[in-house]
Scaffold this active site. Structure first.
Site, mmCIF file in Angstrom:
data_model
loop_
_atom_site.group_PDB
_atom_site.id
_atom_site.type_symbol
_atom_site.label_atom_id
_atom_site.label_comp_id
_atom_site.label_asym_id
_atom_site.label_seq_id
_atom_site.Cartn_x
_atom_site.Cartn_y
_atom_site.Cartn_z
ATOM 1 N N ASP A 108 0.836 -1.102 0.025
ATOM 2 C CA ASP A 108 -0.003 -0.048 -0.076
ATOM 3 C C ASP A 108 0.836 1.260 0.183
ATOM 4 O O ASP A 108 0.370 2.305 -0.168
ATOM 5 C CB ASP A 108 -0.910 -0.069 1.167
ATOM 6 C CG ASP A 108 -2.220 0.804 1.024
ATOM 7 O OD1 ASP A 108 -2.482 0.885 -0.456
ATOM 8 O OD2 ASP A 108 -3.336 0.979 1.683
ATOM 9 N N HIS B 38 1.810 4.181 6.372
ATOM 10 C CA HIS B 38 1.832 5.016 5.291
ATOM 11 C C HIS B 38 0.480 5.942 5.119
ATOM 12 O O HIS B 38 0.250 6.420 4.030
ATOM 13 C CB HIS B 38 1.850 3.841 4.314
ATOM 14 C CG HIS B 38 0.510 2.852 4.323
ATOM 15 N ND1 HIS B 38 0.484 1.718 4.944
ATOM 16 C CD2 HIS B 38 -0.823 2.884 3.827
ATOM 17 C CE1 HIS B 38 -0.440 0.954 4.930
ATOM 18 N NE2 HIS B 38 -1.243 1.657 4.209
#
Length: 973
Positions: free
Chosen positions: A110, A379
């Site tokens: 991701d 993230h």
């Protein structure tokens, strides 16, 4: 991608409870788990003894597999390698201590773009293969077509094959199951529907649940799945296809998931002749094992990364390099304080075994900051791609951890100085946020780097007349001047010279007749209209120190040029603020948001008038420039404070003199504006920019022209360093937080400092991702100008000196004057200096507290027997990491391997008894770590690769770019 707190607890708890129950019901079922922060919440707060027993069993049988195993799935673009290692180590320590397992594969699906540091990081951690997904859409299409999504990646030019790793890039379907099914308008393969937390529906019917598998539709389901598998098979070289099943926030009701999938897999396998495929549940490890055993020869990819990342022609994910700049700044400050606190505490435990401070409580204080710094590397954390509520959670956790570590450091200083407990210690790391009272007080300054450092620390004071003394009563050079921020306080700059990992005390007194600090005198210049500046009669105002002469143009109050005095090289250099105006209306075209940067046109200059004030003194000159939208504006949105230092004789001023420090004040911005500082020079750079990867290595960034979105696609992350150069001269920028950076013209470098956006994209509105950030940001950048040879020597040490500025704490002096400590060295530093050569960095010196055995057989045995050590943390094991800062061939001297005697390096902490060399996160003995060796054209033989030569009798040779990790045990523990 971005859920946290309230949904996190309910959701994560549900997933693990539900999945464990289902895995136990069917031996064929498998599951992979990544982020330990979620798992540990469940393990510590929810899991019963029965569940815990089952998890042990499932891991042993290979039904449950932990991949990556860090606290979070970290961002790759804007994080420092130190913090990536921290969060990985934090998760690995827990997994090894609890289960005796060590993750061997990654699942980095991701993060928005892929850095070349990542393959090195995962190789050093002992992984056998690496999996990633988000790379440029056009590049992915090309690699897919040519069956090049799998390769052996040598992420570091210096470590090359030693730390290469097999890398799998996911195809265009990425990490989620394709949900379109031709026989229904509902999605397929998502039988538990969409998670609704924290309030799940009472009737158990979630939104968008897929059609259950029945006798009537099972053939259609099977056809759909097989067609997709075959489409993907054509993009890979082996006949093994990885078919990810799941997505964000799935498996909260695992029983409906597995029961439908069981039926489907059985059906396909029963009819495998007809379908031409067989299917099985698998972990990432199962898949990579299958590919590895095919024994193919793979192409090598060098140290090129996959940044920036675009998903469509007008979707460049380069906005998040700057989004929520304040959070990025706090995250780095916290990381830096943790680094200092760890070595400070380690020295204290080693040297004061009978201390009055409870060591377990102290470790908990450090752990609160370890967790907070680990968590924000997510993230959707430091990237600024979270909602305001989640951002506040990160900030609160960081502030709480910082408060704990400051408190701990203050308590240690008290204890070591046997201070009276009534003297209050207040502690602030960057002191501008706290004034000090008018009484006599002392300032304690700790240097967390393993080098001698000479620098200034700043303290807010309420008088202009001050004196500063060291502990022997000698006067210390200092300068005081009115603060740019507030006219009721003064900034006191104290020149400190401190050896590695040591602290010094300074006594700050309001003046009493004796020698005092220099006073900075202010001269204000008239505000200049830069649109009407007279180019003919140029009047230049010089500001000079031993290294540079900087000229300011008095017609515009802007910087004009910098001369490097040693070579007498002059570079024309001007700086201005500009704004990109961006669109927030999806009906009108591409938008900018937390992730994306989509400029409408070129950047527009923001100010028509500039005010100038020069504050000069014997030690420092500060040039204050204020940028106004026009000549008569009352307020400014932009300011630059440029500081140049003059170091008196007798001090090593090399680094201090060579940096031009700039602090910016930017904001509050208007909506849909993105603020950049553009530095334009007459260097012929051919529009080539260099930026760092995660503070670890440098990437070359040639300007690329695209059909669409060229401006945004030429933005890159600058985590610590960026530079431009011509054949002889280099201009270096060093940062204390991440920014987007670009070279949009020859001789130019621009840094994005701040963004304030609003848009009406439904998805962004649903998750409150509109980045209406009305804050004022105050980032710092150091400029270094010089020949390539000189900047090469300076920038690594300078970058770390900016990252790890000294920690400053205050205390009031009690009535009776403290007696000088017993063992006063000449320079009255406390602590036993720990010093490494300038091409090495002491990256970690800490007491992790893990209770696991470093003998693997012993550790596994004690877990199988249920005899894991409970109770107190282990304070005898010290974790040490040493990093070589240079690449092979970068500098004739500094790129050489270095021999280090660990015994003499650490002699100040005690007598070293045993040194064990470990893998990056500490869980492997390097002598037993044998990673899979994938066949490549260069290295045709396949086998297991052994990483490093090990240390004989505590003498280690560290080669360029290596990061070496050790457990150190001292005598008398």
């Amino acid at each position: 991608v971005f859920f946290f707190q309230e949904s996190m607890h309910a959701y994560a708890a549900n997933v693990y409870t539900s999945v464990v129950e289902e895995l136990v019901k069917g031996k064929q079922r498998k599951f992979i788990a990544v982020e330990q922060e979620f798992f540990r919440l469940w393990w510590d707060a929810v899991a019963t003894d029965t569940y815990k027993q089952q998890v042990h069993q499932l891991l042993q049988e290979g039904q449950l597999e932990f991949v990556i195993g860090g606290q979070v799935m970290h961002d790759e673009a804007v994080t420092l390698i130190d913090d990536q290692i921290l969060q990985l180590t934090e998760g690995h320590g827990f997994l090894y201590e609890t289960f005796g397992i060590r993750p061997q594969f990654s699942w980095h699906v991701d993060p928005f773009g892929a850095s070349a540091t990542t393959p090195t990081l995962f190789a050093l951690a002992g992984f056998n293969a690496h999996l990633t997904s988000r790379i440029d859409y056009d590049l992915k299409a090309d690699m897919q077509k040519n069956k090049k999504l799998q390769f052996v990646w040598q992420g570091s030019p210096s470590l090359s094959e030693g730390q290469e790793i097999f890398t799998h890039v996911m195809d265009q379907y990425s990490y989620c199951t394709p949900s379109q099914i031709p026989f229904s308008n509902r999605s397929g393969f998502y039988w538990n529907g969409i998670a609704a937390f924290p309030d799940p529906p009472k009737d158990g019917v979630y939104p968008n649940m897929s059609l259950p598998v029945t006798d009537t539709n099972i053939h259609l389901y099977a056809q759909t799945m097989v067609a997709n598998i075959k489409e993907r098979a054509a993009w890979f070289r082996t006949s093994d296809v990885l078919w990810p099943w799941g997505c964000d926030k799935q498996f909260f009701n695992a029983s409906v998931q597995y029961s439908n999938m069981d039926l489907l897999l059985d059906y396909i396998n029963k009819h495998s002749d007809e379908f031409g495929v067989t299917v099985q549940y698998a972990t990432v490890g199962d898949y990579f094992q299958a590919v590895y055993s095919r024994n193919l020869t793979w192409e090598i990819r060098d140290s090129q990364d996959f940044l920036p990342y675009s998903t469509e022609p007008f979707q460049a994910w380069t906005g998040f390099y700057t989004s929520r700049s304040t959070l990025k700044g706090i995250a780095r400050k916290a990381s830096s304080l943790l680094y200092a606190g760890e070595s400070f505490f380690t020295q204290y435990v080693r040297k004061h075994p009978a201390s009055s401070i409870c060591k377990c409580g102290a470790l908990k204080q450090l752990q609160s900051l370890r967790w907070a710094v680990s968590e924000v590397q997510h993230h959707d954390g430091i990237t600024g791609t979270e909602s305001p509520k989640v951002k506040d959670m990160y900030v609160n956790n960081l502030m709480y951890g910082m408060f704990n570590v400051k408190k701990l450091m203050a308590a240690i200083i008290f204890d070591m100085n046997n201070a009276k407990k009534n003297g209050e210690v207040y502690s602030s790391v960057y002191v501008k946020d706290s004034g000090i009272p008018d009484v006599d007080h002392y300032v304690v300054v700790y240097n967390p780097l393993a080098w001698n450092i000479t620098t200034f620390v700043t303290v807010s004071v309420s008088h202009l007349a001050m004196s500063v003394y060291d502990e022997l009563g000698h006067s210390v050079p200092a300068q005081v001047q009115i603060s740019a921020e507030s006219h009721s306080t003064y900034d006191l700059y104290i020149l400190v010279a401190i050896s590695g990992l040591s602290y010094r005390k300074y006594n700050v007194k309001p003046l009493n007749g004796k020698q005092s600090a220099f006073i900075g005198r202010s001269v204000k210049y008239k505000r200049k209209d830069i649109t009407r500046a007279d180019q003919q009669s140029r009047q230049l105002l010089p500001v000079v120190n031993n290294c540079y002469q900087v000229l300011f143009d008095q017609n515009t109050n802007l910087m004009h040029s910098i001369t490097e005095r040693e070579t007498n090289q002059t570079v024309q250099l001007t700086q201005e603020f500009l704004e990109y105006h961006v669109n927030g209306d999806v009906m009108k075209g591409p938008i900018s948001d937390n992730y994306l940067f989509a400029p409408n046109a070129s950047a527009v200059p923001v100010s028509k008038a500039v005010g100038l004030e020069v504050v000069s003194g014997n030690l420092m000159t500060e040039i204050r420039q204020y940028f106004y939208s026009n000549v008569s504006s009352q307020d400014y949105i932009y300011a630059v404070y440029t500081r140049m230092y003059t170091v008196p004789a007798g001090y090593d001023g090399k680094l201090l003199c060579r940096r031009i420090e700039q602090e910016y004040s930017v904001g509050p911005l208007e909506l849909n504006r993105e603020a950049v500082l553009r530095t334009s020079t007459n260097l012929n750079t051919r529009q080539l920019l260099y930026t760092d990867s995660n503070g670890y290595q440098i990437q070359k960034r040639p300007f690329k022209a695209y059909v669409n979105n060229t401006v945004a696609r030429n933005y890159y992350p600058m985590v610590q360093t960026a530079y431009i150069e011509d054949d002889t001269t280099r201009l270096m920028l060093l940062a204390e937080r991440a920014h987007g950076v670009s070279s949009q013209g020859n001789g130019q470098v621009e840094v994005m400092l701040h963004r304030r956006l609003w848009n009406n994209l439904q998805w962004d509105l649903n998750y409150n991702l509109t980045l209406n950030d009305s804050s004022v940001v105050r980032p710092v950048i150091w400029l270094i100008l010089g020949t390539k040879a000189v900047t090469n020597i300076l920038y690594r040490t300078s970058g770390l000196a900016l990252e790890h500025r000294p920690v400053v704490m205050f205390g009031a002096l009690s009535e009776d004057k403290p007696k000088p400590p017993r063992q006063l060295q000449q320079n009255s530093a406390h602590g036993s200096p720990v010093t490494v050569p300038p091409n090495l960095h002491l990256q970690t010196l800490s007491i992790p507290g893990w209770r696991y055995s470093s003998n693997h057989a012993e550790q596994v045995h004690s877990i199988r027997m249920g005899k894991q050590k409970q109770g107190d943390a282990d304070f005898s094991r010290v974790l040490l990491r040493i990093r070589h800062l240079y690449e092979v061939g970068e500098d004739p001297v500094l790129s050489q391997p270095v021999m280090v005697n660990l015994k003499s390096l650490l002699k100040g902490l005690g007598s070293v008894m045993v040194v064990e060399e470990r893998s990056l996160t500490g869980t492997w003995d390097v002598n037993t770590l044998k990673r899979w060796k994938w066949k490549t054209a260069q290295y045709p033989s396949k086998g297991l690769s052994n990483s490093t030569e090990t240390s004989e009798n505590c003498i280690v040779t560290v080669h360029p770019k290596e990061i070496r990790t050790f457990f150190v045990y001292f005598q008398g523990q």
